[in-house]
Design an enzyme around this catalytic site. Structure first.
Site, PDB file in Angstrom:
ATOM      1  N   SER A 291       0.847  -1.193   0.000  1.00  0.00           N
ATOM      2  CA  SER A 291       0.000   0.000   0.000  1.00  0.00           C
ATOM      3  C   SER A 291       0.884   1.245   0.000  1.00  0.00           C
ATOM      4  O   SER A 291       1.865   1.331   0.735  1.00  0.00           O
ATOM      5  CB  SER A 291      -0.903  -0.002   1.230  1.00  0.00           C
ATOM      6  OG  SER A 291      -1.773  -1.101   1.217  1.00  0.00           O
ATOM      7  N   CYS A 293       2.596   2.334  -2.618  1.00  0.00           N
ATOM      8  CA  CYS A 293       3.764   2.160  -3.487  1.00  0.00           C
ATOM      9  C   CYS A 293       3.413   2.180  -4.964  1.00  0.00           C
ATOM     10  O   CYS A 293       4.133   1.614  -5.785  1.00  0.00           O
ATOM     11  CB  CYS A 293       4.495   0.873  -3.135  1.00  0.00           C
ATOM     12  SG  CYS A 293       5.306   0.904  -1.519  1.00  0.00           S
ATOM     13  N   ASP A 309      -6.136  -2.691  -6.414  1.00  0.00           N
ATOM     14  CA  ASP A 309      -5.684  -3.071  -5.072  1.00  0.00           C
ATOM     15  C   ASP A 309      -5.704  -4.567  -4.797  1.00  0.00           C
ATOM     16  O   ASP A 309      -4.777  -5.094  -4.204  1.00  0.00           O
ATOM     17  CB  ASP A 309      -6.530  -2.353  -4.022  1.00  0.00           C
ATOM     18  CG  ASP A 309      -5.927  -2.445  -2.623  1.00  0.00           C
ATOM     19  OD1 ASP A 309      -4.695  -2.356  -2.510  1.00  0.00           O
ATOM     20  OD2 ASP A 309      -6.689  -2.612  -1.661  1.00  0.00           O
ATOM     21  N   ALA A 408      -3.732  10.387   2.746  1.00  0.00           N
ATOM     22  CA  ALA A 408      -5.016  10.959   2.329  1.00  0.00           C
ATOM     23  C   ALA A 408      -5.534  10.197   1.111  1.00  0.00           C
ATOM     24  O   ALA A 408      -4.759   9.758   0.256  1.00  0.00           O
ATOM     25  CB  ALA A 408      -4.859  12.438   2.014  1.00  0.00           C
ATOM     26  N   ARG A 409      -6.853  10.060   1.025  1.00  0.00           N
ATOM     27  CA  ARG A 409      -7.449   9.156   0.029  1.00  0.00           C
ATOM     28  C   ARG A 409      -8.601   9.815  -0.735  1.00  0.00           C
ATOM     29  O   ARG A 409      -9.190  10.804  -0.304  1.00  0.00           O
ATOM     30  CB  ARG A 409      -8.007   7.919   0.739  1.00  0.00           C
ATOM     31  CG  ARG A 409      -6.996   7.134   1.560  1.00  0.00           C
ATOM     32  CD  ARG A 409      -6.333   6.067   0.763  1.00  0.00           C
ATOM     33  NE  ARG A 409      -5.422   5.243   1.546  1.00  0.00           N
ATOM     34  CZ  ARG A 409      -5.048   4.016   1.187  1.00  0.00           C
ATOM     35  NH1 ARG A 409      -5.531   3.476   0.091  1.00  0.00           N
ATOM     36  NH2 ARG A 409      -4.185   3.330   1.918  1.00  0.00           N
TER      37      ARG A 409
END
Length: 652
Positions: A291, A293, A309, A408-409
């Site tokens: 995660s 990367c 993902d 942050a997403r």
């Protein structure tokens, strides 16, 4: 072997509902007429008992059975706003969610597998004995939803009808979690029981944010009961800890693949994307990375997006490796997402027409989201993950607070993307011909290399090393990240590794459909190759070339340079791909920097992995055989050419 239904089922023990008659009586007492009629359309005993016991344990004021209708989705959106879990932004369909500033990533120190006595748990994970977990869940989840609305969602992780899909209940008091689930997963209310019957199992997830206070975070927990395939999460809000359909259920899927898959199934931390090749062909690629990367960036570099993902993989009856995405949306890190490297995603984030949940970015005075590395003019004030913010603001330690948190997403549906592929919903999945493994490796491996064979490819995945990212609270430094899946491997690493060797070496895969396995690394720095800058030796968009080379290598269109670590691209092939795919010159000097083997660095990496796996139990011997073969070959090269071996020397 992992034993199913071993030991007490904690939610059933605490809830006390043992029969369907008791469950129906509870529903009649606790649900209003509308939601009672909805739950009465379900008849599967285990599904009803799980829902009933979750209600009895958590004691909500109201129960909302979410059918996935537009009216139900609107209710959940309004509930998230009413509770203050989200706030409306000026762009239609956009909202902002802020987690507690102390909980901006996965709480790995408070995440545990519930273990039966003598049960083997991954050496890289935490465990808690079942009896101790029962005490903790009873104490902290008993009555936790008092005064709140419990939302019960029935989802499927993957397309309806797919061989490797997994049905799952998501039971939560957080409207933000339910809202996120509606974007990221397929609400399967009408198909749920049919899919449970077809597949023979389902997962259960029970979550409550509790009072959502910083002082409760020391008592936050994520518990995963492998035997009963049930997760418990409480006193936390970050989606990686609370949207249990995601990494919580991914762990159960890893277990299912390893212990029940018979060498024909895998559950991986991988993107899935399609690369357009010569003659109109599409070659499907799945790739692993920890995660934070670059999985989303790499997935978006493809021409046909399926997922960024997770991947469920299986070998079909025709000898193909097939892949599906358990999700149907993106929960993507936005740091360094910009128009140069991620034009299609930026188009959706900066223009109307898409539903987006932002989390932990800065919102300026005009209600516009901003984040580090977006390539735009930055505001001097606003509100971000830690509260009111202005440029130059420092934390208690004197460190300047960035405009947005590194984790942050944005949450957005895959269908919003310009390169969205309708194959995302195909039950047969996509035929996967390339598998990649990567991490944040600043100084060791080249940008792309292809394994000599399946065994060497499995070892590439086993040997990922990556700099820690902001996705895990408290993580730092450089660490091993086997298959980029290590945080989500519940059982012994030896069992998981055996499943990898069995799958990719399986005689069930047809020779003309066998995927090539490869390494990717676009985090090499100038400093590591003789320069003084820590900037990347290349650009994010170069990944289109690395994927393009692998696509052509798969079909035999390009030759390669054989080395002890695998096959490297030739300069002329890359130069042509840089010109045709991204319209960019590719000087020979840069090629030599990127693809020369820095032998001592690679030998140190091999020695690290040999020592680390030597401490594990039951590691397959193939791993050590491959590492020994690579080490001997590299030493021979060093003896002949010195510690840095150029591609030109390798060709000799």
């Amino acid at each position: 072997m992992l034993k199913k239904n071993e030991g007490i089922d904690i939610v059933r023990e605490i809830g006390g509902i043992q029969t369907i008659e008791q469950a129906q009586a509870l529903f009649e007492k606790r649900l209003d007429g509308e939601h009672l009629s909805r739950i009465r359309t379900l008849s599967h005993p285990e599904i009803l008992l799980k829902i009933a016991n979750a209600i009895a344990m958590c004691d909500p004021a109201r129960v909302f059975i979410n059918t996935g209708s537009e009216a139900d989705c609107q209710f959940i959106r309004r509930l998230a706003l009413y509770k203050g879990e989200e706030a409306i932004l000026p762009m239609e369909g956009h909202t902002i969610h802020h987690d507690l500033k102390e909980e901006q990533g996965r709480i790995i120190d408070r995440t545990f597998y519930i273990a039966n006595p003598d049960e083997k748990i991954s050496s890289l994970a935490n465990k808690i004995l079942r009896e101790d977990a029962l005490v903790d869940v009873r104490e902290k989840m008993g009555g936790i939803m008092a005064g709140s609305t419990m939302v019960v969602g029935l989802y499927i992780r993957g397309p309806v009808g797919a061989a490797a899909s997994n049905p799952a209940l998501e039971i939560t008091s957080s409207a933000y979690v339910s809202h996120s689930a509606e974007i990221l997963y397929r609400n399967a209310f009408s198909d749920f029981e049919k899919e449970v019957e077809r597949l023979g199992h389902f997962y259960t997830n029970v979550h409550s944010e509790g009072l959502n206070r910083p002082e409760d975070l020391p008592n936050a927990r994520v518990f995963m009961d492998r035997s009963h395939r049930t997760t418990y999460s409480f006193n936390c809000t970050y989606a990686g800890n609370t949207l249990l359909l995601k990494k919580g259920n991914h762990r159960f899927s890893v277990d299912k693949a390893v212990y029940e898959g018979g060498g024909r199934e895998l559950a991986e931390h991988m993107f899935i994307t399609g690369i357009s090749g010569p003659g109109g062909r599409v070659t499907w690629v799945a790739g692993a990375a920890p995660s934070g990367c670059g999985k989303t960036t790499t997935a978006m570099a493809g021409n046909h997006f399926v997922g960024d993902d997770l991947a469920q993989m299986w070998i079909d009856s025709n000898g193909s490796v097939r892949s599906i995405n358990p999700e149907c949306g993106i929960f993507g890190i936005v740091e360094d997402v910009n128009r140069e490297g991620d034009p299609m995603l930026m188009d959706r984030l900066r223009n109307p027409g898409s539903e987006v949940i932002w989390s932990n970015v800065l919102i300026d005075e005009n209600g516009t989201p901003h984040w580090t590395g977006n390539g735009e003019a930055q505001p001097i004030r606003g509100r971000n993950f830690q509260g009111p913010w202005k440029k130059g603001l420092k934390d208690a330690g004197g460190n300047e607070i960035p405009i947005s948190h590194p984790n942050a997403r944005c949450t957005i549906s895959s269908t919003a993307l310009a390169n969205y592929s309708e194959k995302t919903e195909a039950p047969e999945g996509v035929e996967t011909r390339v598998i990649t493994y990567s991490g944040r490796d600043s100084d060791t491996m080249p940008p792309v290399w292809a394994a000599k064979n399946a065994e060497h490819g499995v070892v590439i995945g086993a040997c990922i090393v990556s700099a820690a990212t902001a996705t895990e609270v408290g993580a730092s430094g450089v660490k091993r990240a086997p298959w980029a899946n290590a945080p989500f491997i519940p059982g012994a690493l030896g069992d998981y590794m055996k499943a990898q060797f069995d799958f990719f070496g399986s005689s069930a895969i047809a020779d003309d459909k066998r995927p090539i396995l490869a390494g990717l690394n676009y985090f090499l720095t100038h400093e590591a190759r003789g320069g003084s800058s820590r900037k990347l030796l290349g650009e994010k968009k170069d990944v289109k070339v690395w994927l393009g080379w692998l696509e052509r290598r798969t079909h035999g269109d390009v030759d390669a340079i054989e080395t002890p670590i695998g096959f490297l691209p030739r300069y002329d092939d890359l130069k042509a791909l840089f010109e045709t795919l991204i319209d960019k010159p590719y000087p020979k000097t840069l090629y030599d920097q990127q693809f020369s083997l820095y032998v001592d660095n690679i030998l140190a990496r091999i020695d690290l992995q040999t020592a680390a796996y030597g401490r594990e139990e039951n590691i397959p011997g193939q791993l050590f055989d491959v590492l020994r073969e690579q080490r001997d070959g590299l030493i021979a090269l060093k003896t002949q050419f010195g510690p840095v071996v150029t591609p030109e020397q390798l060709e000799k």
